[in-house]
Design a protein around this motif. Structure first.
Motif, PDB file in Angstrom:
ATOM      1  N   GLY A   1      15.444   0.557  17.302  1.00 48.36           N
ATOM      2  CA  GLY A   1      15.720  -0.848  17.003  1.00 48.36           C
ATOM      3  C   GLY A   1      16.645  -1.012  15.828  1.00 48.36           C
ATOM      4  N   ALA A   2      17.007  -2.263  15.557  1.00 51.34           N
ATOM      5  CA  ALA A   2      17.865  -2.567  14.419  1.00 51.34           C
ATOM      6  C   ALA A   2      17.199  -2.109  13.129  1.00 51.34           C
ATOM      7  N   GLY A   3      17.955  -1.468  12.265  1.00 51.42           N
ATOM      8  CA  GLY A   3      17.409  -0.967  11.015  1.00 51.42           C
ATOM      9  C   GLY A   3      16.807   0.417  11.106  1.00 51.42           C
ATOM     10  N   GLU A   4      17.010   1.082  12.253  1.00 51.15           N
ATOM     11  CA  GLU A   4      16.424   2.410  12.460  1.00 51.15           C
ATOM     12  C   GLU A   4      16.833   3.396  11.372  1.00 51.15           C
ATOM     13  N   GLU A   5      18.090   3.291  10.909  1.00 54.86           N
ATOM     14  CA  GLU A   5      18.566   4.196   9.867  1.00 54.86           C
ATOM     15  C   GLU A   5      17.848   3.961   8.545  1.00 54.86           C
ATOM     16  N   LYS A   6      17.172   2.803   8.411  1.00 52.63           N
ATOM     17  CA  LYS A   6      16.398   2.483   7.214  1.00 52.63           C
ATOM     18  C   LYS A   6      14.936   2.873   7.365  1.00 52.63           C
ATOM     19  N   TYR A   7      14.311   2.444   8.474  1.00 52.56           N
ATOM     20  CA  TYR A   7      12.864   2.611   8.548  1.00 52.56           C
ATOM     21  C   TYR A   7      12.429   4.015   8.939  1.00 52.56           C
ATOM     22  N   LEU A   8      13.202   4.742   9.749  1.00 58.88           N
ATOM     23  CA  LEU A   8      12.774   6.099  10.117  1.00 58.88           C
ATOM     24  C   LEU A   8      12.678   7.020   8.898  1.00 58.88           C
TER      25      LEU A   8
ATOM     26  N   LEU B   1      13.217  -3.769   8.121  1.00 60.94           N
ATOM     27  CA  LEU B   1      14.306  -3.815   7.142  1.00 60.94           C
ATOM     28  C   LEU B   1      13.816  -3.679   5.709  1.00 60.94           C
ATOM     29  N   THR B   2      12.513  -3.871   5.494  1.00 60.62           N
ATOM     30  CA  THR B   2      11.997  -3.851   4.118  1.00 60.62           C
ATOM     31  C   THR B   2      10.966  -2.760   3.863  1.00 60.62           C
ATOM     32  N   VAL B   3      10.500  -2.075   4.890  1.00 63.67           N
ATOM     33  CA  VAL B   3       9.414  -1.109   4.708  1.00 63.67           C
ATOM     34  C   VAL B   3       9.829   0.012   3.759  1.00 63.67           C
ATOM     35  N   GLN B   4       8.871   0.443   2.937  1.00 62.87           N
ATOM     36  CA  GLN B   4       9.107   1.515   1.980  1.00 62.87           C
ATOM     37  C   GLN B   4       7.991   2.543   2.082  1.00 62.87           C
ATOM     38  N   ALA B   5       8.356   3.804   1.868  1.00 58.45           N
ATOM     39  CA  ALA B   5       7.374   4.885   1.952  1.00 58.45           C
ATOM     40  C   ALA B   5       6.219   4.659   0.988  1.00 58.45           C
ATOM     41  N   ASP B   6       6.514   4.157  -0.220  1.00 53.30           N
ATOM     42  CA  ASP B   6       5.462   3.941  -1.211  1.00 53.30           C
ATOM     43  C   ASP B   6       4.386   3.001  -0.682  1.00 53.30           C
ATOM     44  N   TYR B   7       4.815   1.927  -0.010  1.00 51.57           N
ATOM     45  CA  TYR B   7       3.838   0.953   0.451  1.00 51.57           C
ATOM     46  C   TYR B   7       3.061   1.476   1.655  1.00 51.57           C
ATOM     47  N   ILE B   8       3.727   2.223   2.531  1.00 55.41           N
ATOM     48  CA  ILE B   8       3.008   2.851   3.649  1.00 55.41           C
ATOM     49  C   ILE B   8       1.915   3.764   3.104  1.00 55.41           C
ATOM     50  N   CYS B   9       2.270   4.586   2.124  1.00 53.64           N
ATOM     51  CA  CYS B   9       1.298   5.523   1.551  1.00 53.64           C
ATOM     52  C   CYS B   9       0.156   4.782   0.868  1.00 53.64           C
ATOM     53  N   ARG B  10       0.487   3.718   0.140  1.00 47.72           N
ATOM     54  CA  ARG B  10      -0.555   2.975  -0.572  1.00 47.72           C
ATOM     55  C   ARG B  10      -1.543   2.365   0.416  1.00 47.72           C
ATOM     56  N   GLN B  11      -1.023   1.750   1.476  1.00 49.98           N
ATOM     57  CA  GLN B  11      -1.923   1.171   2.478  1.00 49.98           C
ATOM     58  C   GLN B  11      -2.759   2.254   3.149  1.00 49.98           C
ATOM     59  N   ALA B  12      -2.114   3.359   3.504  1.00 46.75           N
ATOM     60  CA  ALA B  12      -2.844   4.441   4.176  1.00 46.75           C
ATOM     61  C   ALA B  12      -3.964   4.976   3.281  1.00 46.75           C
ATOM     62  N   GLU B  13      -3.671   5.182   2.014  1.00 42.16           N
ATOM     63  CA  GLU B  13      -4.672   5.718   1.099  1.00 42.16           C
ATOM     64  C   GLU B  13      -5.829   4.742   0.915  1.00 42.16           C
TER      65      GLU B  13
END
Length: 257
Positions: free
Chosen positions: A85-92, A200-212
Motif C-alpha cells: 500500500g501507499a507508504g510501504e517504504e515507510k511502514y515496512l 504514514l505515521t507508525v514508528q517502531a518505538d510505539y509498536i514496541c511500547r504497545q507490544a510490551e
C-alpha cells in the motif's frame, strides 16, 4: 430477488455519485448489517433509512479455535501480517525494526503471515528481507479453521490486516494494530485498544511500547479479549439467525408464486 448487506465495513465513500449509489442500493436491501458504529454513521449520513441498519460482529467470530497447543520449545511466537500500500517504504522498515527489537528482547520465534497471499506475499517477503532476525514466511495460508488453530499458538500479533487482528482476538492473543483503513481503527476501539499509528505515521518505538504493555498485561488482557469474543459471537449469531429468516421467507414467497 432479495439482497442483503451482511456485516459490512462501510467507507470511506467520498464521491457524491458513489454515495448516491450506496444509498439507492442499501435502501432496497432486505437486511443491512455493519460491523462497527462508524459504518452505521456513514450509512446514516448517506441517507440509508430502509431497512433499519444493525450493528453486528464480523462473521469470523462464528469460528472457534482448537485448544492452544503446547509450545514445546518454550519460546514465544510472534506473528506479523503486512499488506502492500501507499507508504510501504515507510511502514515496512518501522515494522521490521520493531520485530527485530521484540524478537531480541523476548527470544521469540517470528512468523510472517500473508493473510491474502496473492496480494500480501510480495510485501511479506520484502519485510523478511529487512529483518535482522530469522523469520518463517507462511507462503500458503490454510483454510480459516486451520489458520485459527495456528493463531491459538501465537503469543503476540502485529498486523495491518483486519482479519489477523480478529483471529488474534478470537484466540485471546495480545495484538498491535496498524491502521491502513478505518475498519482497523474501528475494530481496535471495539476492543478498547489504541491503534499504533497509521501507515504514514507508525514508528517502531510505539509498536514496541504497545507490544510490551500488552504482553505485560498477560492473562488479564487475554481474559478481556475472550470476554469480548463471546459478546461479539453472540452478536454474529443473532444476525445470522435473522439473515436465515430473510432467506427462508424469500423461499416461501417464491414457492407460493
Amino acid at each position: 430477488k432479495p439482497a442483503v448487506l451482511y456485516a459490512h465495513g462501510i467507507g470511506p465513500v467520498k464521491r457524491a455519485c458513489n454515495r448516491l449509489l450506496v444509498r439507492l442500493v442499501a435502501n432496497r436491501a432486505a437486511q443491512v448489517s455493519v460491523r462497527d458504529e462508524a459504518s452505521l454513521a456513514e450509512l446514516v449520513a448517506m441517507g440509508v433509512t430502509r431497512p433499519p441498519v444493525e450493528v453486528t460482529a464480523d462473521p469470523a467470530f462464528l469460528l472457534s479455535p482448537a485448544e492452544k497447543a503446547e509450545n514445546k520449545n518454550k519460546r514465544p511466537v510472534f506473528a506479523v501480517a503486512v499488506r502492500p500500500g501507499a507508504g510501504e517504504e515507510k511502514y515496512l522498515p518501522e515494522i521490521a525494526a520493531a520485530a527485530d527489537r521484540l524478537q531480541a528482547k523476548y527470544g521469540a520465534e517470528l512468523v510472517l503471515l500473508p493473510m491474502h497471499p496473492a496480494c500480501d506475499l510480495p510485501a511479506t517477503r520484502r519485510l523478511a528481507g529487512m529483518l535482522q532476525a530469522k523469520a518463517a514466511v507462511l507462503s500458503e495460508i490454510p483454510e480459516p479453521e486451520k489458520l485459527l488453530d495456528r493463531f491459538a499458538g501465537f503469543d503476540l500479533v502485529i498486523s495491518l490486516r483486519l482479519h489477523a487482528l480478529i483471529f488474534a482476538a478470537i484466540c485471546g492473543v495480545p495484538m498491535v494494530g496498524i491502521g491502513y483503513d478505518p475498519k482497523v481503527d474501528a475494530f481496535l476501539r471495539l476492543l478498547e485498544l489504541d491503534v499504533a499509528g497509521d501507515t504514514l505515521t507508525v514508528q517502531a518505538d510505539y509498536i514496541c511500547r504497545q507490544a510490551e504493555e500488552r504482553l505485560a498485561a498477560g492473562q488479564a488482557l487475554r481474559e478481556e479479549l475472550l470476554a469480548k469474543r463471546e459478546m461479539l459471537r453472540r452478536q454474529a449469531e443473532g444476525t445470522l439467525g435473522r439473515l436465515a429468516a430473510v432467506l427462508f421467507e424469500s423461499g416461501e414467497e417464491h414457492n407460493r408464486a
